[in-house]
Design an enzyme around this catalytic site. Structure first.
Site, PDB file in Angstrom:
ATOM      1  N   GLY A 104     129.926  46.021  88.702  1.00 40.26           N
ATOM      2  CA  GLY A 104     130.219  44.597  88.826  1.00 40.26           C
ATOM      3  C   GLY A 104     128.934  43.789  88.796  1.00 40.26           C
ATOM      4  O   GLY A 104     128.359  43.530  87.734  1.00 40.26           O
ATOM      5  N   GLY A 105     128.440  43.401  89.977  1.00 37.98           N
ATOM      6  CA  GLY A 105     127.289  42.502  90.103  1.00 37.98           C
ATOM      7  C   GLY A 105     126.103  42.880  89.212  1.00 37.98           C
ATOM      8  O   GLY A 105     125.535  42.014  88.526  1.00 37.98           O
TER       9      GLY A 105
ATOM     10  N   GLU B 277     137.081  53.263  93.267  1.00 34.87           N
ATOM     11  CA  GLU B 277     136.244  52.205  93.829  1.00 34.87           C
ATOM     12  C   GLU B 277     136.615  51.992  95.301  1.00 34.87           C
ATOM     13  O   GLU B 277     137.601  51.291  95.593  1.00 34.87           O
ATOM     14  CB  GLU B 277     136.465  50.892  93.083  1.00 34.87           C
ATOM     15  CG  GLU B 277     136.090  50.941  91.622  1.00 34.87           C
ATOM     16  CD  GLU B 277     135.761  49.540  91.106  1.00 34.87           C
ATOM     17  OE1 GLU B 277     134.614  49.317  90.742  1.00 34.87           O
ATOM     18  OE2 GLU B 277     136.648  48.678  91.105  1.00 34.87           O
TER      19      GLU B 277
ATOM     20  N   SER C 251     128.978  48.860  94.221  1.00 33.34           N
ATOM     21  CA  SER C 251     127.540  48.741  94.496  1.00 33.34           C
ATOM     22  C   SER C 251     126.685  49.713  93.676  1.00 33.34           C
ATOM     23  O   SER C 251     125.697  50.257  94.180  1.00 33.34           O
ATOM     24  CB  SER C 251     127.269  48.892  95.999  1.00 33.34           C
ATOM     25  OG  SER C 251     127.876  47.816  96.694  1.00 33.34           O
TER      26      SER C 251
ATOM     27  N   HIS D 216     142.419  46.540  89.690  1.00 36.34           N
ATOM     28  CA  HIS D 216     141.192  46.331  90.465  1.00 36.34           C
ATOM     29  C   HIS D 216     141.586  45.847  91.861  1.00 36.34           C
ATOM     30  O   HIS D 216     142.558  45.103  92.010  1.00 36.34           O
ATOM     31  CB  HIS D 216     140.304  45.297  89.761  1.00 36.34           C
ATOM     32  CG  HIS D 216     138.941  45.211  90.375  1.00 36.34           C
ATOM     33  ND1 HIS D 216     138.705  44.544  91.555  1.00 36.34           N
ATOM     34  CD2 HIS D 216     137.750  45.743  89.996  1.00 36.34           C
ATOM     35  CE1 HIS D 216     137.416  44.662  91.865  1.00 36.34           C
ATOM     36  NE2 HIS D 216     136.815  45.382  90.935  1.00 36.34           N
TER      37      HIS D 216
ATOM     38  N   GLY E 210     130.647  45.150  96.022  1.00 35.20           N
ATOM     39  CA  GLY E 210     129.858  43.942  96.275  1.00 35.20           C
ATOM     40  C   GLY E 210     129.162  43.909  97.626  1.00 35.20           C
ATOM     41  O   GLY E 210     128.656  42.875  98.041  1.00 35.20           O
TER      42      GLY E 210
ATOM     43  N   ASN F  63     131.884  45.019  84.468  1.00 35.60           N
ATOM     44  CA  ASN F  63     132.962  44.116  84.874  1.00 35.60           C
ATOM     45  C   ASN F  63     132.317  42.798  85.304  1.00 35.60           C
ATOM     46  O   ASN F  63     131.787  42.685  86.403  1.00 35.60           O
ATOM     47  CB  ASN F  63     133.738  44.761  86.042  1.00 35.60           C
ATOM     48  CG  ASN F  63     134.798  43.834  86.603  1.00 35.60           C
ATOM     49  OD1 ASN F  63     135.132  42.814  86.004  1.00 35.60           O
ATOM     50  ND2 ASN F  63     135.340  44.191  87.764  1.00 35.60           N
ATOM     51  N   TRP F  64     132.380  41.814  84.407  1.00 34.46           N
ATOM     52  CA  TRP F  64     131.714  40.526  84.694  1.00 34.46           C
ATOM     53  C   TRP F  64     132.470  39.686  85.720  1.00 34.46           C
ATOM     54  O   TRP F  64     131.955  38.684  86.195  1.00 34.46           O
ATOM     55  CB  TRP F  64     131.573  39.709  83.401  1.00 34.46           C
ATOM     56  CG  TRP F  64     130.545  40.202  82.447  1.00 34.46           C
ATOM     57  CD1 TRP F  64     129.788  41.339  82.535  1.00 34.46           C
ATOM     58  CD2 TRP F  64     130.134  39.559  81.218  1.00 34.46           C
ATOM     59  NE1 TRP F  64     128.944  41.441  81.454  1.00 34.46           N
ATOM     60  CE2 TRP F  64     129.137  40.365  80.626  1.00 34.46           C
ATOM     61  CE3 TRP F  64     130.523  38.395  80.568  1.00 34.46           C
ATOM     62  CZ2 TRP F  64     128.522  40.029  79.418  1.00 34.46           C
ATOM     63  CZ3 TRP F  64     129.915  38.063  79.361  1.00 34.46           C
ATOM     64  CH2 TRP F  64     128.925  38.873  78.799  1.00 34.46           C
ATOM     65  N   LYS F  65     133.698  40.047  86.017  1.00 32.31           N
ATOM     66  CA  LYS F  65     134.547  39.240  86.917  1.00 32.31           C
ATOM     67  C   LYS F  65     134.577  37.787  86.426  1.00 32.31           C
ATOM     68  O   LYS F  65     134.540  37.561  85.223  1.00 32.31           O
ATOM     69  CB  LYS F  65     134.071  39.376  88.367  1.00 32.31           C
ATOM     70  CG  LYS F  65     133.912  40.853  88.779  1.00 32.31           C
ATOM     71  CD  LYS F  65     133.750  41.064  90.243  1.00 32.31           C
ATOM     72  CE  LYS F  65     133.578  42.556  90.522  1.00 32.31           C
ATOM     73  NZ  LYS F  65     133.601  42.899  91.918  1.00 32.31           N
TER      74      LYS F  65
ATOM     75  N   GLU G 265     140.487  43.625  93.685  1.00 34.27           N
ATOM     76  CA  GLU G 265     140.574  42.160  93.813  1.00 34.27           C
ATOM     77  C   GLU G 265     141.913  41.662  93.273  1.00 34.27           C
ATOM     78  O   GLU G 265     142.493  40.712  93.797  1.00 34.27           O
ATOM     79  CB  GLU G 265     139.386  41.502  93.084  1.00 34.27           C
ATOM     80  CG  GLU G 265     138.096  41.696  93.873  1.00 34.27           C
ATOM     81  CD  GLU G 265     136.824  41.740  93.050  1.00 34.27           C
ATOM     82  OE1 GLU G 265     136.826  41.315  91.885  1.00 34.27           O
ATOM     83  OE2 GLU G 265     135.807  42.233  93.592  1.00 34.27           O
TER      84      GLU G 265
HETATM   85  P1  PGA Z   1     130.081  45.785  92.377  1.00 32.67           P
HETATM   86  O1  PGA Z   1     131.576  45.648  91.848  1.00 32.67           O
HETATM   87  O2  PGA Z   1     129.328  46.663  91.426  1.00 32.67           O
HETATM   88  O3  PGA Z   1     129.564  44.379  92.418  1.00 32.67           O
HETATM   89  O4  PGA Z   1     130.147  46.404  93.735  1.00 32.67           O
HETATM   90  C1  PGA Z   1     132.248  46.736  91.272  1.00 32.67           C
HETATM   91  C2  PGA Z   1     133.625  46.316  90.838  1.00 32.67           C
HETATM   92  O5  PGA Z   1     134.237  45.475  91.503  1.00 32.67           O
HETATM   93  O6  PGA Z   1     134.141  46.774  89.803  1.00 32.67           O
END
Ligand code: PGA
Length: 244
Positions: free
Chosen positions: A229-230, A168, A208, A98, A174, A14-16, A100
């Protein structure tokens, strides 16, 4: 149509809100040199404006996914992108719900259900995200919150062939924090067995995930993959996770 149940592991990047044409060129130059095991379903979810550019650059053993889609099919919904448009752009998967999107863009379970229905109609698999806040966890409400999210965001008539769930914990996204290995397995076991009508869905863990914890997490009995994500923004790191 992709048969998700034939894969042992599903690994989602997930590149956001990150990426550029230059980034994509460099990223796939590195990632495409990795051989992906045929039992692994690797999915890249870039921002929508880069879907086609990713598709052109990526190795075709990977799949393309979106980070969200409209609740609507067409019409006066400025800024939205429909499930049919995602299909036209070679998307096979779409993240929905998600945290977010739920927290920053006020998306509710009912929105996630509508999006998922539209996606399924286009043959795209929704990856439905659920998760508890730190406060809910501290109050011992994790299972109750997850159950409510599953029941109210997964369409009634869908099956474990149509939909993937991503657990999640919001406090793990993050932050570098994760639940313990035992906690992750216990919650996934609950999700796979404890909610009537929604049993044996593929369940990914997200929050994470890095190359140094991905194999321990993915080797858990009730974990079917990870949503990253990251760490998915570094192609060396993500290729290690794909091969964990
Ligand atoms: P993260 O994000 O790996 O940076 O914690 C995961 C996500 O939001 O899907």
């Amino acid at each position: 149509m992709i048969e998700i149940n034939k894969y042992d592991k599903i690994i989602v990047a997930n590149w956001k809100l990150n990426g550029s044409f230059a980034f994509i060129k460099d990223y796939f130059k590195t990632l495409n040199s990795t051989t992906i095991n045929s039992n692994v379903c690797g999915i890249i979810c870039p921002p929508s404006s880069y879907l086609q550019n990713c598709y052109l650059n990526m190795d075709k053993s990977l799949f393309l996914g979106s980070q969200d889609c409209s609740n609507y099919k067409n019409g006066a919904y400025t800024g939205d992108i429909s499930s049919a448009m995602l299909k036209d752009n070679d998307c096979k998967f779409c993240i929905v719900g998600h945290s977010e999107r739920r927290q920053l863009f006020s998306q509710k379970n009912i929105d996630i259900m509508e999006k998922s229905n539209n996606l399924i109609q286009e043959g795209i698999k929704p990856i439905i995200c659920i998760g508890e806040t730190l406060e809910e966890k501290k109050n011992g409400n994790t299972e109750e919150i997850l159950k409510e999210q599953v029941i109210n965001s997964i369409p009634d008539n869908s099956s474990n062939c149509d939909i993937i769930i991503a657990y999640e914990p919001i406090w793990a996204i993050g932050t570098g924090l994760t639940p313990s290995i035992d906690e992750i397995n216990k919650i996934h076991y609950f999700l796979k067995t404890g909610i009537e009508k929604y049993q044996n869905f593929k369940i990914l863990y997200g929050g994470s995930v890095k190359s140094n914890n991905s194999s321990e997490i993915m080797n858990l009995d009730y974990v079917d993959g990870v949503l990253v994500g990251g760490s998915s923004l570094d192609p060396v790191e993500f290729s290690k996770i794909l091969n964990a």
